[in-house]
Design an enzyme around this catalytic site. Sequence first.
Site, PDB file in Angstrom:
ATOM      1  N   LYS A   1       0.836  -1.209   0.000  1.00 56.55           N
ATOM      2  CA  LYS A   1       0.000   0.000   0.000  1.00 56.55           C
ATOM      3  C   LYS A   1       0.872   1.260   0.000  1.00 56.55           C
ATOM      4  CE  LYS A   1      -1.928  -1.151   3.962  1.00 56.55           C
ATOM      5  NZ  LYS A   1      -1.210  -2.424   4.261  1.00 56.55           N
TER       6      LYS A   1
ATOM      7  N   ARG B   1      -0.292  -8.755  13.426  1.00 56.80           N
ATOM      8  CA  ARG B   1      -0.869  -7.751  12.505  1.00 56.80           C
ATOM      9  C   ARG B   1      -1.760  -8.431  11.479  1.00 56.80           C
ATOM     10  NH1 ARG B   1       4.632  -5.056  10.881  1.00 56.80           N
ATOM     11  NH2 ARG B   1       3.467  -4.165   9.147  1.00 56.80           N
TER      12      ARG B   1
ATOM     13  N   ARG C   1      11.534  -0.990  10.916  1.00 57.57           N
ATOM     14  CA  ARG C   1      10.379  -0.625  11.733  1.00 57.57           C
ATOM     15  C   ARG C   1      10.297  -1.526  12.949  1.00 57.57           C
ATOM     16  NH1 ARG C   1       5.024   0.206   8.189  1.00 57.57           N
ATOM     17  NH2 ARG C   1       4.169  -1.063   9.866  1.00 57.57           N
TER      18      ARG C   1
ATOM     19  N   ARG D   1      -9.638   1.116   8.939  1.00 56.52           N
ATOM     20  CA  ARG D   1      -9.253  -0.287   9.133  1.00 56.52           C
ATOM     21  C   ARG D   1     -10.278  -1.071   9.926  1.00 56.52           C
ATOM     22  NH1 ARG D   1      -3.033  -1.590   9.260  1.00 56.52           N
ATOM     23  NH2 ARG D   1      -2.390   0.411   8.537  1.00 56.52           N
TER      24      ARG D   1
ATOM     25  N   ARG E   1      12.591  -4.960   5.850  1.00 59.87           N
ATOM     26  CA  ARG E   1      12.199  -3.765   5.085  1.00 59.87           C
ATOM     27  C   ARG E   1      12.764  -2.514   5.779  1.00 59.87           C
ATOM     28  NH1 ARG E   1       6.240  -1.940   5.343  1.00 59.87           N
ATOM     29  NH2 ARG E   1       6.215  -3.105   7.270  1.00 59.87           N
TER      30      ARG E   1
HETATM   31  P1  AP5 Z   1       4.893  -1.601   1.859  1.00 60.76           P
HETATM   32  O1  AP5 Z   1       4.594  -0.748   0.687  1.00 60.76           O
HETATM   33  O2  AP5 Z   1       5.594  -0.986   3.020  1.00 60.76           O
HETATM   34  O3  AP5 Z   1       3.557  -2.365   2.334  1.00 60.76           O
HETATM   35  P2  AP5 Z   1       2.338  -1.834   3.176  1.00 60.76           P
HETATM   36  O4  AP5 Z   1       1.126  -2.510   2.650  1.00 60.76           O
HETATM   37  O5  AP5 Z   1       2.328  -0.339   3.230  1.00 60.76           O
HETATM   38  O6  AP5 Z   1       2.720  -2.480   4.568  1.00 60.76           O
HETATM   39  P3  AP5 Z   1       2.729  -1.926   6.043  1.00 60.76           P
HETATM   40  O7  AP5 Z   1       3.496  -2.926   6.843  1.00 60.76           O
HETATM   41  O8  AP5 Z   1       3.199  -0.501   6.124  1.00 60.76           O
HETATM   42  O9  AP5 Z   1       1.223  -1.994   6.382  1.00 60.76           O
HETATM   43  P4  AP5 Z   1       0.586  -2.028   7.741  1.00 60.76           P
HETATM   44  O10 AP5 Z   1      -0.815  -1.840   7.328  1.00 60.76           O
HETATM   45  O11 AP5 Z   1       0.845  -3.214   8.582  1.00 60.76           O
HETATM   46  O12 AP5 Z   1       1.334  -0.860   8.553  1.00 60.76           O
HETATM   47  P5  AP5 Z   1       0.918   0.629   8.932  1.00 60.76           P
HETATM   48  O13 AP5 Z   1       2.149   1.423   8.960  1.00 60.76           O
HETATM   49  O14 AP5 Z   1      -0.224   1.090   8.114  1.00 60.76           O
HETATM   50  O15 AP5 Z   1       5.712  -2.871   1.327  1.00 60.76           O
HETATM   51  C1  AP5 Z   1       6.249  -3.827   2.228  1.00 60.76           C
HETATM   52  C2  AP5 Z   1       7.635  -4.273   1.727  1.00 60.76           C
HETATM   53  O16 AP5 Z   1       7.469  -4.983   0.500  1.00 60.76           O
HETATM   54  C3  AP5 Z   1       8.580  -3.098   1.408  1.00 60.76           C
HETATM   55  O17 AP5 Z   1       9.881  -3.466   1.725  1.00 60.76           O
HETATM   56  C4  AP5 Z   1       8.440  -2.898  -0.114  1.00 60.76           C
HETATM   57  O18 AP5 Z   1       9.625  -2.394  -0.698  1.00 60.76           O
HETATM   58  C5  AP5 Z   1       8.146  -4.332  -0.586  1.00 60.76           C
HETATM   59  N1  AP5 Z   1       7.225  -4.382  -1.715  1.00 60.76           N
HETATM   60  C6  AP5 Z   1       6.143  -3.596  -1.952  1.00 60.76           C
HETATM   61  N2  AP5 Z   1       5.505  -3.971  -3.075  1.00 60.76           N
HETATM   62  C7  AP5 Z   1       6.203  -5.049  -3.555  1.00 60.76           C
HETATM   63  C8  AP5 Z   1       6.043  -5.901  -4.707  1.00 60.76           C
HETATM   64  N3  AP5 Z   1       5.026  -5.727  -5.580  1.00 60.76           N
HETATM   65  N4  AP5 Z   1       6.937  -6.881  -4.881  1.00 60.76           N
HETATM   66  C9  AP5 Z   1       7.955  -7.079  -4.014  1.00 60.76           C
HETATM   67  N5  AP5 Z   1       8.180  -6.297  -2.913  1.00 60.76           N
HETATM   68  C10 AP5 Z   1       7.303  -5.305  -2.693  1.00 60.76           C
HETATM   69  O19 AP5 Z   1       0.364   0.431  10.403  1.00 60.76           O
HETATM   70  C11 AP5 Z   1       1.232   0.120  11.463  1.00 60.76           C
HETATM   71  C12 AP5 Z   1       0.458   0.042  12.767  1.00 60.76           C
HETATM   72  O20 AP5 Z   1      -0.166   1.320  13.067  1.00 60.76           O
HETATM   73  C13 AP5 Z   1      -0.718  -0.953  12.807  1.00 60.76           C
HETATM   74  O21 AP5 Z   1      -0.274  -2.256  13.116  1.00 60.76           O
HETATM   75  C14 AP5 Z   1      -1.571  -0.341  13.915  1.00 60.76           C
HETATM   76  O22 AP5 Z   1      -1.048  -0.629  15.185  1.00 60.76           O
HETATM   77  C15 AP5 Z   1      -1.445   1.146  13.670  1.00 60.76           C
HETATM   78  N6  AP5 Z   1      -2.475   1.647  12.760  1.00 60.76           N
HETATM   79  C16 AP5 Z   1      -2.281   2.166  11.514  1.00 60.76           C
HETATM   80  N7  AP5 Z   1      -3.449   2.536  10.967  1.00 60.76           N
HETATM   81  C17 AP5 Z   1      -4.414   2.250  11.882  1.00 60.76           C
HETATM   82  C18 AP5 Z   1      -5.827   2.375  11.904  1.00 60.76           C
HETATM   83  N8  AP5 Z   1      -6.509   2.899  10.860  1.00 60.76           N
HETATM   84  N9  AP5 Z   1      -6.494   1.978  13.003  1.00 60.76           N
HETATM   85  C19 AP5 Z   1      -5.839   1.471  14.070  1.00 60.76           C
HETATM   86  N10 AP5 Z   1      -4.508   1.307  14.122  1.00 60.76           N
HETATM   87  C20 AP5 Z   1      -3.792   1.692  13.035  1.00 60.76           C
END
Ligand code: AP5
Length: 219
Positions: free
Chosen positions: A13, A169, A158, A89, A128
């Site tokens: 994402k 997660r 991270r 979410r 990552r």
């Molecule tokens: P990346 O692009 O970073 O993937 P992502 O989907 O953004 O993954 P996240 O881990 O950031 O998502 P998340 O939802 O768990 O975390 P968030 O920060 O939102 O890609 C991942 C890796 O793969 C990278 O190394 C990239 O280079 C590689 N990659 C990408 N595309 C690829 C491809 N096509 N092929 C190969 N490699 C690829 O949330 C973190 C925490 O915050 C949550 O756990 C929660 O505690 C809190 N939080 C956030 N939002 C909320 C909410 N709305 N409500 C409650 N808590 C929340």
Amino acid sequence: MRIILVGPPGAGKGTQAQLLNKKTGVSILVTGDLLRDAVKRGDAVGKEADSYMSAGKLVPDEVVTKVILARMDAENLSSKGFMLDGYPRTLQQAQALDKYLEGKKAKIDAVLYFSVPDEIVKARIPGRLICKKCKAIYPNDHDTLYCKNCKEDSLEPRKDDKPEVITERLVEYKQKTAPLLDYYKSKKLLIEIPANRKIDDVFNDCMKHLNQFLNKPKK
Ligand code: AP5
């Protein structure tokens, strides 16, 4: 254009949001980044969010909704357009967003759902790297801490990218976020993007779907 990006952790994402922002100029609001910044500052939101994030649990709805809607208001995003990465979410968050946008006479154009199997995300996430300055995301085969945008060693892992936290997660995603897929499907907003492909292929697929919303007159 007003869109939501949804999908399991590691679906890509954030990577796609950054590419789409570069291509279209539409603002991105990254919930995880806003929360991580709050944790680093150690303010009230950060103190509350930290223990949830470290354990791989979702931060309580009311805390996240307050942060996101305040930012949307401050930047007038309901009128300018936005891409939301990581919000909503839960059904409660989705309903809060709907109510907020209704009050602004604005609507979501589409929800991009990045589908990818668990074993792929479990392999992608560990190792990552993220730039602490520009937030650029690097794959786990990037073998230095050098960020090509910032031209310095500003990359860091991270805190929540440990295997046991990744598992939690994914559990949270399946229990609390996956029900959103049906919610948006019933509103005819859901577009599935198979995300177990090369980054460029995923991006081209997104653009193919989003072109219809760019330059659309604002409602
Ligand atoms: P990346 O692009 O970073 O993937 P992502 O989907 O953004 O993954 P996240 O881990 O950031 O998502 P998340 O939802 O768990 O975390 P968030 O920060 O939102 O890609 C991942 C890796 O793969 C990278 O190394 C990239 O280079 C590689 N990659 C990408 N595309 C690829 C491809 N096509 N092929 C190969 N490699 C690829 O949330 C973190 C925490 O915050 C949550 O756990 C929660 O505690 C809190 N939080 C956030 N939002 C909320 C909410 N709305 N409500 C409650 N808590 C929340």
